[in-house]
Scaffold this motif. Structure first.
Motif, PDB file in Angstrom:
ATOM      1  N   PHE A  26       0.857  -1.180   0.000  1.00  0.00           N
ATOM      2  CA  PHE A  26       0.000   0.000   0.000  1.00  0.00           C
ATOM      3  C   PHE A  26       0.891   1.227   0.000  1.00  0.00           C
ATOM      4  N   HIS A  27       0.668   2.123  -0.946  1.00  0.00           N
ATOM      5  CA  HIS A  27       1.545   3.276  -1.055  1.00  0.00           C
ATOM      6  C   HIS A  27       0.826   4.519  -0.554  1.00  0.00           C
ATOM      7  N   GLU A  28       1.449   5.170   0.421  1.00  0.00           N
ATOM      8  CA  GLU A  28       0.953   6.425   0.959  1.00  0.00           C
ATOM      9  C   GLU A  28       2.154   7.180   1.523  1.00  0.00           C
ATOM     10  N   PRO A  29       1.998   8.465   1.829  1.00  0.00           N
ATOM     11  CA  PRO A  29       3.152   9.221   2.357  1.00  0.00           C
ATOM     12  C   PRO A  29       3.779   8.511   3.552  1.00  0.00           C
ATOM     13  N   PRO A  30       5.094   8.327   3.547  1.00  0.00           N
ATOM     14  CA  PRO A  30       5.746   7.609   4.650  1.00  0.00           C
ATOM     15  C   PRO A  30       5.732   8.396   5.953  1.00  0.00           C
ATOM     16  N   PHE A  31       5.776   7.677   7.057  1.00  0.00           N
ATOM     17  CA  PHE A  31       5.801   8.312   8.380  1.00  0.00           C
ATOM     18  C   PHE A  31       6.730   7.503   9.285  1.00  0.00           C
ATOM     19  N   GLU A  32       7.135   8.097  10.390  1.00  0.00           N
ATOM     20  CA  GLU A  32       8.031   7.440  11.331  1.00  0.00           C
ATOM     21  C   GLU A  32       7.282   6.338  12.082  1.00  0.00           C
ATOM     22  N   VAL A  33       7.892   5.136  12.106  1.00  0.00           N
ATOM     23  CA  VAL A  33       7.279   3.982  12.758  1.00  0.00           C
ATOM     24  C   VAL A  33       8.230   3.460  13.832  1.00  0.00           C
ATOM     25  N   GLU A  34       7.679   3.143  14.990  1.00  0.00           N
ATOM     26  CA  GLU A  34       8.471   2.529  16.067  1.00  0.00           C
ATOM     27  C   GLU A  34       7.603   1.504  16.779  1.00  0.00           C
ATOM     28  N   TRP A  35       8.068   0.260  16.777  1.00  0.00           N
ATOM     29  CA  TRP A  35       7.354  -0.819  17.450  1.00  0.00           C
ATOM     30  C   TRP A  35       8.203  -1.366  18.589  1.00  0.00           C
ATOM     31  N   LEU A  36       7.534  -1.745  19.673  1.00  0.00           N
ATOM     32  CA  LEU A  36       8.227  -2.323  20.817  1.00  0.00           C
ATOM     33  C   LEU A  36       7.695  -3.733  21.070  1.00  0.00           C
ATOM     34  N   MET A  79      17.021  -2.010  14.314  1.00  0.00           N
ATOM     35  CA  MET A  79      16.619  -2.842  15.445  1.00  0.00           C
ATOM     36  C   MET A  79      17.495  -2.521  16.657  1.00  0.00           C
ATOM     37  N   ILE A  80      16.860  -2.379  17.814  1.00  0.00           N
ATOM     38  CA  ILE A  80      17.576  -2.084  19.050  1.00  0.00           C
ATOM     39  C   ILE A  80      17.177  -3.114  20.099  1.00  0.00           C
ATOM     40  N   LYS A  81      18.148  -3.890  20.578  1.00  0.00           N
ATOM     41  CA  LYS A  81      17.890  -4.834  21.660  1.00  0.00           C
ATOM     42  C   LYS A  81      18.037  -4.085  22.984  1.00  0.00           C
ATOM     43  N   ASN A  82      16.938  -3.925  23.688  1.00  0.00           N
ATOM     44  CA  ASN A  82      16.918  -3.134  24.906  1.00  0.00           C
ATOM     45  C   ASN A  82      17.431  -3.940  26.101  1.00  0.00           C
ATOM     46  N   PRO A  83      18.002  -3.272  27.108  1.00  0.00           N
ATOM     47  CA  PRO A  83      18.548  -3.960  28.282  1.00  0.00           C
ATOM     48  C   PRO A  83      17.543  -4.855  29.004  1.00  0.00           C
ATOM     49  N   ASP A  84      16.258  -4.507  28.929  1.00  0.00           N
ATOM     50  CA  ASP A  84      15.247  -5.302  29.632  1.00  0.00           C
ATOM     51  C   ASP A  84      14.772  -6.517  28.831  1.00  0.00           C
ATOM     52  N   GLY A  85      15.419  -6.780  27.667  1.00  0.00           N
ATOM     53  CA  GLY A  85      15.063  -7.947  26.873  1.00  0.00           C
ATOM     54  C   GLY A  85      14.041  -7.681  25.785  1.00  0.00           C
ATOM     55  N   THR A  86      13.498  -6.472  25.757  1.00  0.00           N
ATOM     56  CA  THR A  86      12.546  -6.131  24.711  1.00  0.00           C
ATOM     57  C   THR A  86      13.299  -5.722  23.441  1.00  0.00           C
ATOM     58  N   LEU A  87      12.564  -5.558  22.344  1.00  0.00           N
ATOM     59  CA  LEU A  87      13.165  -5.207  21.061  1.00  0.00           C
ATOM     60  C   LEU A  87      12.425  -4.032  20.451  1.00  0.00           C
ATOM     61  N   THR A  88      13.170  -3.010  20.058  1.00  0.00           N
ATOM     62  CA  THR A  88      12.588  -1.845  19.382  1.00  0.00           C
ATOM     63  C   THR A  88      12.929  -1.919  17.901  1.00  0.00           C
ATOM     64  N   VAL A  89      11.917  -1.724  17.063  1.00  0.00           N
ATOM     65  CA  VAL A  89      12.103  -1.712  15.603  1.00  0.00           C
ATOM     66  C   VAL A  89      11.648  -0.353  15.086  1.00  0.00           C
ATOM     67  N   LYS A  90      12.519   0.295  14.309  1.00  0.00           N
ATOM     68  CA  LYS A  90      12.200   1.606  13.759  1.00  0.00           C
ATOM     69  C   LYS A  90      12.395   1.601  12.242  1.00  0.00           C
ATOM     70  N   HIS A  98       1.862  -8.873  22.115  1.00  0.00           N
ATOM     71  CA  HIS A  98       3.318  -8.896  22.303  1.00  0.00           C
ATOM     72  C   HIS A  98       4.022  -7.709  21.653  1.00  0.00           C
ATOM     73  N   VAL A  99       3.279  -6.842  20.979  1.00  0.00           N
ATOM     74  CA  VAL A  99       3.891  -5.675  20.350  1.00  0.00           C
ATOM     75  C   VAL A  99       3.069  -4.433  20.688  1.00  0.00           C
ATOM     76  N   LYS A 100       3.775  -3.329  20.868  1.00  0.00           N
ATOM     77  CA  LYS A 100       3.140  -2.043  21.156  1.00  0.00           C
ATOM     78  C   LYS A 100       3.646  -1.012  20.162  1.00  0.00           C
ATOM     79  N   VAL A 101       2.743  -0.217  19.623  1.00  0.00           N
ATOM     80  CA  VAL A 101       3.122   0.835  18.684  1.00  0.00           C
ATOM     81  C   VAL A 101       3.492   2.088  19.471  1.00  0.00           C
ATOM     82  N   ILE A 102       4.739   2.497  19.380  1.00  0.00           N
ATOM     83  CA  ILE A 102       5.209   3.714  20.046  1.00  0.00           C
ATOM     84  C   ILE A 102       5.002   4.929  19.138  1.00  0.00           C
ATOM     85  N   LYS A 103       5.324   4.745  17.859  1.00  0.00           N
ATOM     86  CA  LYS A 103       5.089   5.784  16.861  1.00  0.00           C
ATOM     87  C   LYS A 103       4.413   5.156  15.654  1.00  0.00           C
TER      88      LYS A 103
END
Length: 317
Positions: free
Chosen positions: A246-256, A276-287, A306-311
């Protein structure tokens, strides 16, 4: 002899050289959809043209025929489409993080290219590159629609020949069929649908590029008119602006991803330019930065709680 019959005989000869055990009459009849008598005629033609063909006795005393290695060295060659398929498969291995298989296939491609005569390679290499550029792959898990292969083949031919196309297109919303004259640029393969990326040749939509669902394309006609390329349009950059197709204007995405899902999520390539950022608490951030909110929703649903949208911050509104 009809052209397609000659093609079948050459194909059979290549098969008989590639299979070390040999090929039986039953296998010939099954592969080419012919009677046993016709299979015998095909085998006899091979024996006439290649008298060095060997006869082996296989299981159940079944006769099998094999052409010794090297016999067809001057007859076997590769097309631009075959080379592009190999290159595309290599990129698919990369997308699936199967780099070991990618490296093996890369060596196979090198050997194939090394076996092609220089003058032939100069002719087909530009076409192979053009076909590869037209395959804007975005690989995601999930079901795929069954699309008429003739439709894909016709569009590929038009792209290769730099020709415009006219399509009959079924619009699911209006339930009507429209006729569209297009400049075809390539394909995007999404999670639920596959798309033709094209620009309306009549200029009605200006310089906008649109995605046409391939399963809704009912007919394709290749026109004599040359493709008019939009300035600065790049299919790869266009594809990277979207999650899925799906093509639309891109935006910043961050998932935890939480600790339970982090290890599995780390195996995915959600976007070609992700971080990808492996966080100290064992979680994973994807941007990453992309459009395609609907396909993101579809994919996020598979991860459940199991996933939360931050942005973007307003995702759940």
């Amino acid at each position: 002899m009809a052209y397609d019959k000659i093609h079948d005989l050459l194909d059979l000869a290549i098969w008989m050289q590639s299979d070390r055990e040999g090929v039986s009459l039953n296998e010939i009849a099954e592969k080419y959809g012919v009677s046993r008598r016709t299979a015998e005629r095909m085998r006899d033609m091979i024996l006439i043209q290649f008298p060095q063909t060997e006869e082996n006795i296989g299981e159940n005393n079944q006769k099998r025929w094999y052409i010794p290695q090297g016999t067809l060295k001057d007859l076997i060659n590769f097309s631009a489409e075959e080379l592009s398929v190999l290159e595309t498969a290599k990129e698919l291995f990369v997308n699936k993080q199967m780099t070991d298989k990618r490296d093996i296939l890369a060596k196979v491609i090198e050997k194939v290219r090394a076996s092609i005569k220089s003058d032939v390679m100069r002719k087909i290499d530009p076409d192979a590159e053009a076909l590869l550029e037209a395959e804007g792959f975005i690989c995601r898990p999930g079901p795929k629609l069954n699309i008429d292969e003739a439709i894909i083949a016709a569009i590929r031919q038009a792209i290769l020949e730099c020709k415009q196309i006219r399509i009959k297109y079924y619009n699911q919303s209006s339930r009507k069929v429209s006729i569209n004259t297009l400049n075809p640029y390539g394909f995007l393969y999404g999670e639920r649908n596959h798309y033709l990326v094209a620009h309306h040749a009549d200029g009605y939509f200006g310089n906008e590029v649109h995605n046409f669902i391939l399963s809704n394309v009912k007919e394709v006609k290749i026109l004599d008119n040359p493709i008019v390329n939009l300035p600065d349009f790049c299919l790869q950059k266009y594809a990277e602006e979207s999650f899925g197709a799906f093509h639309e204007p891109p935006f910043e995405v961050e998932w935890l991803f939480d600790k339970e899902a982090a290890e599995d999520a780390a195996l995915y390539i959600f976007h070609p330019k992700q971080t990808m950022i492996k966080n100290p608490d064992g979680t994973l951030t994807v941007k990453f930065k992309a459009g395609g909110r609907l396909e993101m929703d579809w994919h996020l649903y598979t991860w459940g709680e199991h996933v939360k949208v931050i942005k973007p911050e307003n995702w759940y509104e």
